[in-house]
Design a protein around this motif. Structure first.
Motif, PDB file in Angstrom:
ATOM      1  N   ALA A 103     100.735  82.904   6.897  1.00 28.75           N
ATOM      2  CA  ALA A 103      99.436  82.917   7.575  1.00 28.75           C
ATOM      3  C   ALA A 103      98.549  81.771   7.086  1.00 28.75           C
ATOM      4  O   ALA A 103      97.905  81.080   7.887  1.00 28.75           O
ATOM      5  CB  ALA A 103      98.749  84.258   7.350  1.00 28.75           C
ATOM      6  N   PHE A 104      98.508  81.567   5.776  1.00 36.68           N
ATOM      7  CA  PHE A 104      97.681  80.480   5.243  1.00 36.68           C
ATOM      8  C   PHE A 104      98.208  79.121   5.715  1.00 36.68           C
ATOM      9  O   PHE A 104      97.428  78.230   6.043  1.00 36.68           O
ATOM     10  CB  PHE A 104      97.653  80.532   3.716  1.00 36.68           C
ATOM     11  N   ALA A 105      99.549  78.972   5.737  1.00 35.32           N
ATOM     12  CA  ALA A 105     100.129  77.703   6.176  1.00 35.32           C
ATOM     13  C   ALA A 105      99.798  77.437   7.638  1.00 35.32           C
ATOM     14  O   ALA A 105      99.456  76.312   8.021  1.00 35.32           O
ATOM     15  CB  ALA A 105     101.644  77.731   5.967  1.00 35.32           C
ATOM     16  N   SER A 106      99.887  78.473   8.475  1.00 30.30           N
ATOM     17  CA  SER A 106      99.578  78.308   9.893  1.00 30.30           C
ATOM     18  C   SER A 106      98.104  77.965  10.093  1.00 30.30           C
ATOM     19  O   SER A 106      97.750  77.067  10.858  1.00 30.30           O
ATOM     20  CB  SER A 106      99.928  79.593  10.650  1.00 30.30           C
ATOM     21  N   PHE A 107      97.242  78.677   9.371  1.00 30.72           N
ATOM     22  CA  PHE A 107      95.806  78.449   9.482  1.00 30.72           C
ATOM     23  C   PHE A 107      95.453  77.051   8.981  1.00 30.72           C
ATOM     24  O   PHE A 107      94.640  76.338   9.575  1.00 30.72           O
ATOM     25  CB  PHE A 107      95.070  79.513   8.672  1.00 30.72           C
ATOM     26  N   ARG A 108      96.098  76.655   7.881  1.00 27.98           N
ATOM     27  CA  ARG A 108      95.853  75.332   7.320  1.00 27.98           C
ATOM     28  C   ARG A 108      96.231  74.243   8.326  1.00 27.98           C
ATOM     29  O   ARG A 108      95.494  73.279   8.525  1.00 27.98           O
ATOM     30  CB  ARG A 108      96.680  75.155   6.054  1.00 27.98           C
ATOM     31  N   ASP A 109      97.378  74.399   8.961  1.00 30.43           N
ATOM     32  CA  ASP A 109      97.829  73.392   9.924  1.00 30.43           C
ATOM     33  C   ASP A 109      96.896  73.312  11.128  1.00 30.43           C
ATOM     34  O   ASP A 109      96.616  72.230  11.654  1.00 30.43           O
ATOM     35  CB  ASP A 109      99.250  73.711  10.392  1.00 30.43           C
ATOM     36  N   GLN A 110      96.390  74.470  11.570  1.00 31.37           N
ATOM     37  CA  GLN A 110      95.464  74.474  12.701  1.00 31.37           C
ATOM     38  C   GLN A 110      94.174  73.716  12.354  1.00 31.37           C
ATOM     39  O   GLN A 110      93.666  72.926  13.141  1.00 31.37           O
ATOM     40  CB  GLN A 110      95.119  75.914  13.091  1.00 31.37           C
TER      41      GLN A 110
END
Length: 562
Positions: A103-110
């Motif tokens: 979740a953090f990786a996805s949010f970070r990429d967004q």
């Protein structure tokens, strides 16, 4: 390898044994939870809450810019959208550690894709993710080592949570392989007065326990130093400490040319420290702190109270206030929260304020009333007000006219967009002053997001293209008889400060802890020498060449000839 080179922050020098930052926790395996989604949700939420409270506590202890950064991290950790992504992964049967990682990786990429202010927050999410995963595993949070003696900290980069609370009795200096002069590590190190070198290629080869000299003035880490080198470095450190404790004098060149040294402030709480460190006023007061954490625009009365506190702290001195610099890259529901594909080039700064003019009018009302009240109480400062992200003459006329309407006596603009620098002669003919924001000017000149690590090498205000734009503004200032200030991070670089004055800057504004080094650097050169050093930097093809040329031109032998 006899030395490692990078970008030095300030003029400091230190020596000591290396202690390396521990490696990040490995990526959690993608495996099925043994305790079920309900139990995983409970433990993840407890971990996120614990980490958020710890970040807030660290921020409260650190204060200043560090507190702003860490409180933003805590808010991001508990963001409802992020929690929804974690819950969705847990519902699929993943472990808490894996769900947090994904979740953090996805949010970070967004957020990285959005760039600007949100991109900056995205860079901090890696640290928050690591802290939550460590909490879930019952492990200490990744952070600064404690070898039991003073040391030189070496890392790939430092998270704001670590930089904010470095024990300066133990951390002699910081060396990072990543980052540039405007990275969080550089900004926070400069704010705390830490000897630091960032973007040091080869830092990953420095070994634990290895004795090194960290010379920020030259941007060099010396390995295997000789006894003579260690003695010279120690003598320099003692001389610098003595100079810092000497009586504070106004900023000036060696020939007496005045160059006022001002402070960049994010709120009025830092005023006392800035004055104590020798600030001759405020070159950039960021008003965003009143807006960014609010669900609706602050009232005129709320704003006026904050401005009155600021003005009272600098009686008789110049205080430059920047009106709200926000927009799609710093989304505010009451200003502009519409999605934009490239918010750094969208409705931000003066564009957003023009579109929501009532917010700008209320801010100008509050500033004018605070100025009048301070003067009536005998505590008046010399209030200057400027608009961010000006791109053309029309926007300059719009803001300056509106400020005049509200009784603002000195109105100006920020030069952060190349078009404004190129049109500076026309812009300065219709406003009172210009202040160059070197961070954004570099970003837009080099077409490189200043918060995106993959293009950090382009984000260097030493690049001759940036310096030429600054010179065009300086020339326009002389032509129109108008002051030109610098309020970006570049002003805190002691040698670059000399170059900026040589290019026509009439004042410099920076983090208060950088004032002593910049003051000392200016006192070593006359105006003629500053101009010669600037010309040497301009006659190059890259940032690295410009820095090296300036260092050569500024050496005592060459400066004596200039």
């Amino acid at each position: 390898m006899p030395e490692v080179r990078g970008v030095g922050i300030g003029l400091g020098v230190a020596q000591g044994p290396v202690a390396r930052m521990a490696e990040h926790l490995p990526e959690p395996p993608d495996e099925h939870s043994a305790i079920g989604a309900v139990a995983e949700i409970a433990r993840v939420r407890e971990a996120v809450t614990a980490v958020a409270r710890e970040l807030e506590a660290r921020g409260a202890a650190a204060g200043g810019n560090a507190q702003d950064v860490l409180e933003a991290q805590a808010m991001m950790a508990e963001d409802p959208t992020l929690q929804e992504q974690i819950d969705a992964a847990l519902a699929q049967g993943k472990t808490g550690e894996r769900a947090v990682f994904e979740a953090f990786a996805s949010f970070r990429d967004q957020l990285t894709a959005l760039g600007g202010y949100l991109g900056e927050r995205a860079a901090d999410l890696n640290d928050v993710s690591q802290r939550v995963i460590a909490h879930l595993r019952g492990l200490p949070a990744p952070g600064v080592p404690d070898p039991g003696h003073p040391f030189v900290l070496v890392a790939k980069d430092l998270a704001p949570a670590d930089t904010a609370l470095l024990d300066l009795d133990k951390v002699l200096a910081v060396v990072t392989s990543d980052g540039g002069p405007t990275s969080h590590t550089a900004i926070l190190a400069r704010g705390k007065g830490i000897v630091a070198i960032v973007g040091a290629a080869g830092a990953e080869d420095l070994a634990d326990g290895e004795l090194v000299i960290v010379d920020a003035a030259s941007g060099v880490v010396t390995t295997e130093p000789t006894a003579d080198e260690l003695t010279r470095a120690q003598n320099r450190a003692h001389a610098r400490a003595a100079a810092a404790s000497a009586p504070i004098t106004p900023g000036a060149l060696a020939d007496g040319t005045a160059v006022p040294l001002l402070a960049n402030l994010g709120n009025a709480k830092g005023a006392a420290e800035a004055v104590a460190l020798g600030a001759e006023g405020v070159g950039l007061f960021r008003t965003e702190f009143l807006f960014l954490s609010a669900s609706q625009a602050p009232t005129v009365a709320q704003q006026r109270e904050a401005y009155e506190e600021l003005l009272a702290a600098f009686p008789g001195k110049k205080v430059v206030v920047r009106v709200l610099d926000a927009g799609a890259d710093k989304p505010l529901a009451f200003l502009n929260d519409a999605h934009e594909e490239n918010p750094a080039l969208g409705l931000r700064g003066i564009r957003a304020l023009h579109a929501s003019e009532d917010i700008l009018r209320e801010q100008l009302t509050a500033l004018a009333e605070a100025d009048a009240a301070a003067r009536a109480a005998g505590e008046g400062a010399d209030l200057w007000v400027m608009a961010p992200m000006i791109a053309n003459v029309e926007e300059t006329e719009y803001f300056t006219g509106l400020a005049r309407e509200y009784g603002i006596r000195t109105a100006g603009v920020m030069v952060e967009v190349p078009s404004a620098a190129l049109m500076a002669d026309r812009i300065l003919s219709v406003t009172d002053f210009a202040s160059i924001g070197t961070n954004d000017l570099t970003q837009y000149t080099m077409a490189a997001d200043r918060l995106l690590g993959s293009v950090a090498s382009f984000q260097d205000p030493w690049h001759p293209a940036v310096l030429k734009l600054i010179r065009s503004v300086g020339d326009a200032g002389r032509l129109n008889g108008k002051p030109v200030g610098i309020c970006g991070e570049a002003a805190a670089d002691p040698l670059l400060a000399v170059v900026l004055v040589g290019l026509g800057a009439t004042s410099l504004s920076m983090a208060p802890t950088a004032l002593a080094d910049v003051r000392a650097s200016l006192l070593a050169h006359t105006l003629g020498q500053a101009r010669a050093i600037a010309e040497a930097a301009l006659a190059t093809d890259s940032a690295a060449e410009a820095r090296a040329a300036a260092q050569h031109a500024a050496s005592p032998t060459n400066s004596a000839v200039a």
